[in-house]
Design an enzyme around this catalytic site. Sequence first.
Site, short mmCIF file in Angstrom:
data_model
loop_
_atom_site.label_atom_id
_atom_site.label_comp_id
_atom_site.label_asym_id
_atom_site.label_seq_id
_atom_site.Cartn_x
_atom_site.Cartn_y
_atom_site.Cartn_z
N GLY A 153 0.95 -1.13 0.02
CA GLY A 153 0.12 0.02 -0.03
C GLY A 153 0.78 1.22 -0.02
N CYS A 154 0.57 2.27 -0.52
CA CYS A 154 0.89 3.60 -0.57
C CYS A 154 1.67 4.17 0.85
CB CYS A 154 0.35 4.72 -1.37
SG CYS A 154 -1.17 4.94 -0.95
#
Length: 322
Positions: free
Chosen positions: A120-121
Amino acid sequence: MGDKKFNVYVDGQAGTTGLKINERLVSHPYINILTIAEDKRKDYNARKEMINSADIVFLCLPDDASREAVSMVEPANVHTKIIDASTAHRTHPDWTYGIPELSPEAREQIAASSRTSVPGCYASAFILPVYPLVKAGIIPADYPVTCHGISGYSGAGKPMIAEYNHEDRDTLYPYHGSPRHYGLGLTHKHIPEMKQKTGLKYAPIFSPIIADYYKGLAVSLQFHTRLLGKSVTSLDVHAYLADYYSGQNFVKVMDFNPTSCNGEPFFNPLACNDTNMAEIFVFGNNDQIMIMTRLDNLGKGASGAAVQNMNIMLGLDETISL
Protein backbone atom coordinates in the site's frame (compact mmCIF):
# COMPACT_ATOMS: atom_id res chain seq x y z
CA MET A 1 18.03 -9.98 -23.24
CA GLY A 2 18.27 -9.70 -27.03
CA ASP A 3 14.89 -9.29 -28.72
CA LYS A 4 12.96 -11.37 -26.18
CA LYS A 5 9.69 -9.82 -25.09
CA PHE A 6 7.40 -10.85 -22.25
CA ASN A 7 3.63 -10.86 -22.60
CA VAL A 8 1.94 -8.72 -19.95
CA TYR A 9 -1.75 -8.41 -19.16
CA VAL A 10 -3.22 -5.72 -16.91
CA ASP A 11 -6.48 -6.93 -15.38
CA GLY A 12 -8.30 -3.79 -14.30
CA GLN A 13 -6.61 -1.60 -16.87
CA ALA A 14 -9.31 1.09 -16.70
CA GLY A 15 -8.61 1.92 -13.05
CA THR A 16 -6.21 4.60 -11.82
CA THR A 17 -3.34 2.18 -11.08
CA GLY A 18 -3.98 0.11 -14.21
CA LEU A 19 -3.83 3.16 -16.43
CA LYS A 20 -0.54 4.27 -14.89
CA ILE A 21 0.99 0.80 -15.27
CA ASN A 22 0.01 0.77 -18.93
CA GLU A 23 1.60 4.19 -19.41
CA ARG A 24 4.89 2.83 -18.07
CA LEU A 25 4.70 -0.40 -20.07
CA VAL A 26 4.20 1.33 -23.42
CA SER A 27 7.82 2.47 -23.45
CA HIS A 28 9.24 -0.73 -21.94
CA PRO A 29 11.60 -2.40 -24.45
CA TYR A 30 11.00 -5.97 -23.21
CA ILE A 31 7.22 -5.93 -22.83
CA ASN A 32 4.38 -6.84 -25.16
CA ILE A 33 1.06 -5.61 -23.77
CA LEU A 34 -1.86 -8.01 -24.20
CA THR A 35 -5.12 -6.16 -24.81
CA ILE A 36 -8.69 -7.30 -24.30
CA ALA A 37 -11.76 -5.97 -26.08
CA GLU A 38 -13.70 -3.40 -24.10
CA ASP A 39 -16.82 -5.57 -24.00
CA LYS A 40 -14.79 -8.53 -22.71
CA ARG A 41 -13.06 -6.81 -19.79
CA LYS A 42 -15.41 -8.44 -17.28
CA ASP A 43 -16.00 -11.65 -19.22
CA TYR A 44 -14.76 -14.57 -17.08
CA ASN A 45 -13.56 -16.81 -19.90
CA ALA A 46 -11.90 -13.99 -21.83
CA ARG A 47 -10.03 -12.83 -18.73
CA LYS A 48 -9.02 -16.40 -17.91
CA GLU A 49 -7.58 -16.85 -21.38
CA MET A 50 -5.59 -13.62 -21.08
CA ILE A 51 -4.29 -14.48 -17.63
CA ASN A 52 -3.06 -17.93 -18.67
CA SER A 53 -1.38 -16.66 -21.83
CA ALA A 54 0.62 -13.94 -20.04
CA ASP A 55 4.08 -14.08 -18.52
CA ILE A 56 3.13 -11.32 -16.08
CA VAL A 57 -0.37 -10.37 -14.90
CA PHE A 58 -1.00 -7.16 -13.00
CA LEU A 59 -4.15 -7.21 -10.87
CA CYS A 60 -5.57 -3.69 -10.43
CA LEU A 61 -8.87 -4.80 -8.96
CA PRO A 62 -10.92 -4.81 -5.76
CA ASP A 63 -9.81 -7.49 -3.31
CA ASP A 64 -12.48 -10.10 -4.12
CA ALA A 65 -11.95 -9.68 -7.86
CA SER A 66 -8.19 -10.13 -7.34
CA ARG A 67 -8.76 -13.40 -5.50
CA GLU A 68 -11.05 -14.55 -8.29
CA ALA A 69 -8.42 -13.68 -10.91
CA VAL A 70 -5.79 -15.74 -9.08
CA SER A 71 -8.17 -18.70 -9.06
CA MET A 72 -8.33 -18.52 -12.87
CA VAL A 73 -4.72 -19.64 -13.23
CA GLU A 74 -4.76 -23.21 -14.57
CA PRO A 75 -3.23 -25.80 -12.19
CA ALA A 76 -0.69 -26.80 -14.86
CA ASN A 77 0.32 -23.19 -15.55
CA VAL A 78 3.76 -22.60 -14.04
CA HIS A 79 4.85 -19.68 -16.24
CA THR A 80 2.37 -16.92 -15.33
CA LYS A 81 3.61 -14.60 -12.59
CA ILE A 82 1.09 -12.39 -10.80
CA ILE A 83 1.62 -8.94 -9.29
CA ASP A 84 -1.37 -7.89 -7.20
CA ALA A 85 -1.89 -4.18 -6.52
CA SER A 86 -4.89 -4.79 -4.25
CA THR A 87 -4.93 -5.39 -0.49
CA ALA A 88 -5.98 -9.01 -0.92
CA HIS A 89 -2.62 -10.76 -0.52
CA ARG A 90 -0.34 -8.31 1.28
CA THR A 91 -0.22 -10.30 4.52
CA HIS A 92 -0.73 -13.73 2.92
CA PRO A 93 2.11 -16.11 3.84
CA ASP A 94 2.33 -17.55 0.32
CA TRP A 95 2.81 -14.15 -1.34
CA THR A 96 6.00 -12.12 -1.56
CA TYR A 97 5.82 -8.56 -0.28
CA GLY A 98 7.11 -6.13 -2.88
CA ILE A 99 9.58 -3.75 -1.22
CA PRO A 100 12.94 -4.92 -2.57
CA GLU A 101 14.90 -2.23 -0.73
CA LEU A 102 14.12 -3.68 2.70
CA SER A 103 16.94 -6.24 2.55
CA PRO A 104 18.99 -8.36 0.14
CA GLU A 105 16.75 -11.27 1.15
CA ALA A 106 13.62 -9.31 0.23
CA ARG A 107 15.04 -8.58 -3.22
CA GLU A 108 15.98 -12.25 -3.73
CA GLN A 109 12.51 -13.38 -2.71
CA ILE A 110 10.91 -11.05 -5.24
CA ALA A 111 13.28 -12.24 -7.97
CA ALA A 112 12.27 -15.84 -7.31
CA SER A 113 8.58 -15.13 -6.79
CA SER A 114 5.61 -15.99 -8.98
CA ARG A 115 3.17 -14.19 -6.64
CA THR A 116 4.06 -10.70 -5.47
CA SER A 117 1.86 -8.21 -3.65
CA VAL A 118 2.40 -4.49 -4.23
CA PRO A 119 2.52 -2.66 -0.87
CA GLY A 120 0.00 0.00 0.00
CA CYS A 121 1.12 3.59 -0.60
CA TYR A 122 0.88 4.63 3.05
CA ALA A 123 2.37 1.31 4.11
CA SER A 124 5.44 1.79 1.91
CA ALA A 125 6.12 5.22 3.40
CA PHE A 126 5.71 3.79 6.91
CA ILE A 127 7.63 0.53 6.52
CA LEU A 128 10.71 1.95 4.79
CA PRO A 129 11.94 3.86 7.88
CA VAL A 130 10.40 1.65 10.57
CA TYR A 131 11.55 -1.80 9.41
CA PRO A 132 15.32 -1.17 9.68
CA LEU A 133 14.95 0.68 12.99
CA VAL A 134 12.96 -2.18 14.55
CA LYS A 135 15.43 -4.67 13.10
CA ALA A 136 18.32 -2.76 14.73
CA GLY A 137 16.56 -2.58 18.10
CA ILE A 138 16.37 1.23 17.94
CA ILE A 139 12.56 1.13 17.91
CA PRO A 140 11.42 -1.53 20.41
CA ALA A 141 8.95 -4.01 18.90
CA ASP A 142 6.41 -3.02 21.56
CA TYR A 143 6.77 0.75 20.99
CA PRO A 144 3.33 2.47 20.84
CA VAL A 145 3.80 3.89 17.35
CA THR A 146 1.57 6.74 16.19
CA CYS A 147 1.74 8.15 12.68
CA HIS A 148 -0.09 10.53 10.39
CA GLY A 149 -0.38 10.47 6.63
CA ILE A 150 -1.56 12.96 4.03
CA SER A 151 -2.29 12.12 0.40
CA GLY A 152 -3.81 13.58 -2.72
CA TYR A 153 -7.29 12.44 -3.63
CA SER A 154 -6.16 10.13 -6.48
CA GLY A 155 -5.32 7.51 -3.87
CA ALA A 156 -9.02 7.16 -3.05
CA GLY A 157 -9.95 5.87 -6.51
CA LYS A 158 -12.22 6.94 -9.34
CA PRO A 159 -15.36 7.86 -7.37
CA MET A 160 -13.43 10.25 -5.10
CA ILE A 161 -11.51 11.70 -8.05
CA ALA A 162 -14.88 12.41 -9.68
CA GLU A 163 -16.08 14.23 -6.56
CA TYR A 164 -13.01 16.44 -6.36
CA ASN A 165 -13.26 17.33 -10.05
CA HIS A 166 -17.04 17.75 -10.22
CA GLU A 167 -18.09 20.99 -11.92
CA ASP A 168 -20.48 21.70 -9.03
CA ARG A 169 -18.05 20.59 -6.34
CA ASP A 170 -18.37 23.70 -4.21
CA THR A 171 -22.12 23.09 -3.95
CA LEU A 172 -22.22 19.30 -3.74
CA TYR A 173 -19.03 18.79 -1.70
CA PRO A 174 -18.38 22.08 0.11
CA TYR A 175 -15.79 20.62 2.49
CA HIS A 176 -13.53 19.00 -0.10
CA GLY A 177 -11.33 22.10 -0.19
CA SER A 178 -10.19 21.37 3.35
CA PRO A 179 -7.88 18.53 4.42
CA ARG A 180 -10.10 15.78 5.80
CA HIS A 181 -9.18 13.11 8.32
CA TYR A 182 -10.66 9.67 7.69
CA GLY A 183 -10.17 6.12 8.96
CA LEU A 184 -11.56 7.46 12.23
CA GLY A 185 -12.18 3.96 13.59
CA LEU A 186 -8.39 3.36 13.39
CA THR A 187 -8.85 0.39 11.07
CA HIS A 188 -7.32 1.68 7.82
CA LYS A 189 -6.72 -1.18 5.38
CA HIS A 190 -2.94 -0.64 5.33
CA ILE A 191 -2.49 -1.17 9.08
CA PRO A 192 -2.16 -5.00 9.00
CA GLU A 193 0.80 -4.87 6.61
CA MET A 194 2.31 -1.92 8.50
CA LYS A 195 2.39 -4.05 11.64
CA GLN A 196 3.35 -7.38 10.08
CA LYS A 197 6.13 -6.19 7.76
CA THR A 198 7.95 -4.09 10.37
CA GLY A 199 7.96 -6.65 13.19
CA LEU A 200 5.95 -4.44 15.52
CA LYS A 201 4.18 -6.30 18.30
CA TYR A 202 1.18 -3.96 18.24
CA ALA A 203 -0.59 -2.21 15.40
CA PRO A 204 0.33 1.45 15.02
CA ILE A 205 -2.27 4.15 15.47
CA PHE A 206 -2.58 5.57 11.98
CA SER A 207 -4.43 8.78 11.11
CA PRO A 208 -4.75 9.39 7.33
CA ILE A 209 -5.79 12.68 5.72
CA ILE A 210 -7.09 13.31 2.21
CA ALA A 211 -6.30 16.73 0.76
CA ASP A 212 -7.35 18.88 -2.18
CA TYR A 213 -4.57 18.02 -4.62
CA TYR A 214 -4.26 15.15 -7.09
CA LYS A 215 -1.27 13.10 -5.96
CA GLY A 216 1.67 13.09 -3.59
CA LEU A 217 1.91 11.48 -0.15
CA ALA A 218 3.75 11.96 3.13
CA VAL A 219 3.80 9.90 6.32
CA SER A 220 5.02 11.38 9.60
CA LEU A 221 6.20 9.39 12.65
CA GLN A 222 7.17 10.84 16.02
CA PHE A 223 9.26 9.14 18.72
CA HIS A 224 10.37 9.97 22.27
CA THR A 225 14.07 9.13 22.54
CA ARG A 226 13.62 8.12 26.20
CA LEU A 227 11.37 5.26 25.08
CA LEU A 228 13.61 3.92 22.32
CA GLY A 229 15.59 0.71 22.59
CA LYS A 230 18.95 2.47 22.31
CA SER A 231 20.29 5.84 23.33
CA VAL A 232 20.19 7.76 20.04
CA THR A 233 19.73 11.28 18.73
CA SER A 234 18.01 12.36 15.54
CA LEU A 235 21.47 12.55 13.93
CA ASP A 236 22.20 8.94 14.94
CA VAL A 237 18.91 7.75 13.43
CA HIS A 238 19.60 9.66 10.23
CA ALA A 239 23.09 8.15 9.95
CA TYR A 240 21.74 4.64 10.45
CA LEU A 241 19.00 5.00 7.82
CA ALA A 242 21.36 6.70 5.36
CA ASP A 243 23.80 3.81 5.63
CA TYR A 244 21.01 1.22 5.45
CA TYR A 245 19.62 2.56 2.17
CA SER A 246 22.93 3.62 0.64
CA GLY A 247 23.13 2.74 -3.05
CA GLN A 248 19.41 2.14 -3.60
CA ASN A 249 17.93 3.43 -6.84
CA PHE A 250 14.54 4.44 -5.50
CA VAL A 251 14.94 5.08 -1.77
CA LYS A 252 16.99 8.05 -0.63
CA VAL A 253 17.64 9.35 2.87
CA MET A 254 17.88 13.10 2.42
CA ASP A 255 20.60 15.32 3.88
CA PHE A 256 20.26 15.89 7.60
CA ASN A 257 18.78 19.16 8.77
CA PRO A 258 16.90 18.75 12.04
CA THR A 259 14.65 21.79 11.56
CA SER A 260 13.96 22.21 7.84
CA CYS A 261 13.08 20.35 4.66
CA ASN A 262 15.78 21.16 2.12
CA GLY A 263 16.10 24.62 3.65
CA GLU A 264 12.35 25.26 3.80
CA PRO A 265 10.25 25.45 7.00
CA PHE A 266 7.33 23.58 5.37
CA PHE A 267 7.34 19.98 4.21
CA ASN A 268 6.29 19.41 0.58
CA PRO A 269 4.47 16.09 0.01
CA LEU A 270 4.41 16.64 -3.78
CA ALA A 271 8.17 16.69 -4.39
CA CYS A 272 8.41 13.04 -5.53
CA ASN A 273 5.49 13.23 -7.96
CA ASP A 274 6.02 11.61 -11.36
CA THR A 275 8.93 9.56 -10.02
CA ASN A 276 9.41 6.16 -8.41
CA MET A 277 11.37 7.72 -5.54
CA ALA A 278 10.76 7.51 -1.81
CA GLU A 279 12.58 10.20 0.17
CA ILE A 280 13.15 9.85 3.92
CA PHE A 281 13.82 12.81 6.21
CA VAL A 282 14.82 12.85 9.88
CA PHE A 283 14.03 15.88 12.05
CA GLY A 284 14.02 16.64 15.77
CA ASN A 285 16.32 17.01 18.75
CA ASN A 286 17.81 15.02 21.61
CA ASP A 287 14.42 14.35 23.20
CA GLN A 288 12.09 13.85 20.24
CA ILE A 289 12.56 12.54 16.71
CA MET A 290 10.31 12.94 13.70
CA ILE A 291 10.75 10.83 10.57
CA MET A 292 8.90 11.75 7.37
CA THR A 293 8.72 9.82 4.11
CA ARG A 294 7.29 11.18 0.89
CA LEU A 295 6.48 9.49 -2.40
CA ASP A 296 4.07 9.62 -5.31
CA ASN A 297 1.06 7.55 -4.24
CA LEU A 298 0.59 6.61 -7.91
CA GLY A 299 4.34 5.97 -8.39
CA LYS A 300 6.37 4.23 -5.67
CA GLY A 301 3.03 3.88 -3.88
CA ALA A 302 1.37 1.91 -6.70
CA SER A 303 2.19 1.64 -10.42
CA GLY A 304 5.90 2.44 -10.13
CA ALA A 305 6.38 -0.16 -7.42
CA ALA A 306 4.44 -2.68 -9.51
CA VAL A 307 6.66 -2.18 -12.57
CA GLN A 308 9.80 -2.23 -10.41
CA ASN A 309 8.74 -5.61 -9.01
CA MET A 310 7.99 -6.86 -12.52
CA ASN A 311 11.48 -5.93 -13.70
CA ILE A 312 13.05 -7.80 -10.81
CA MET A 313 10.83 -10.87 -11.30
CA LEU A 314 11.79 -10.99 -14.99
CA GLY A 315 15.49 -10.63 -14.28
CA LEU A 316 15.67 -7.13 -15.80
CA ASP A 317 17.25 -3.90 -14.59
CA GLU A 318 14.80 -2.61 -11.98
CA THR A 319 15.00 0.95 -13.34
CA ILE A 320 13.61 0.24 -16.83
CA SER A 321 10.61 2.50 -17.59
CA LEU A 322 10.97 4.10 -14.18
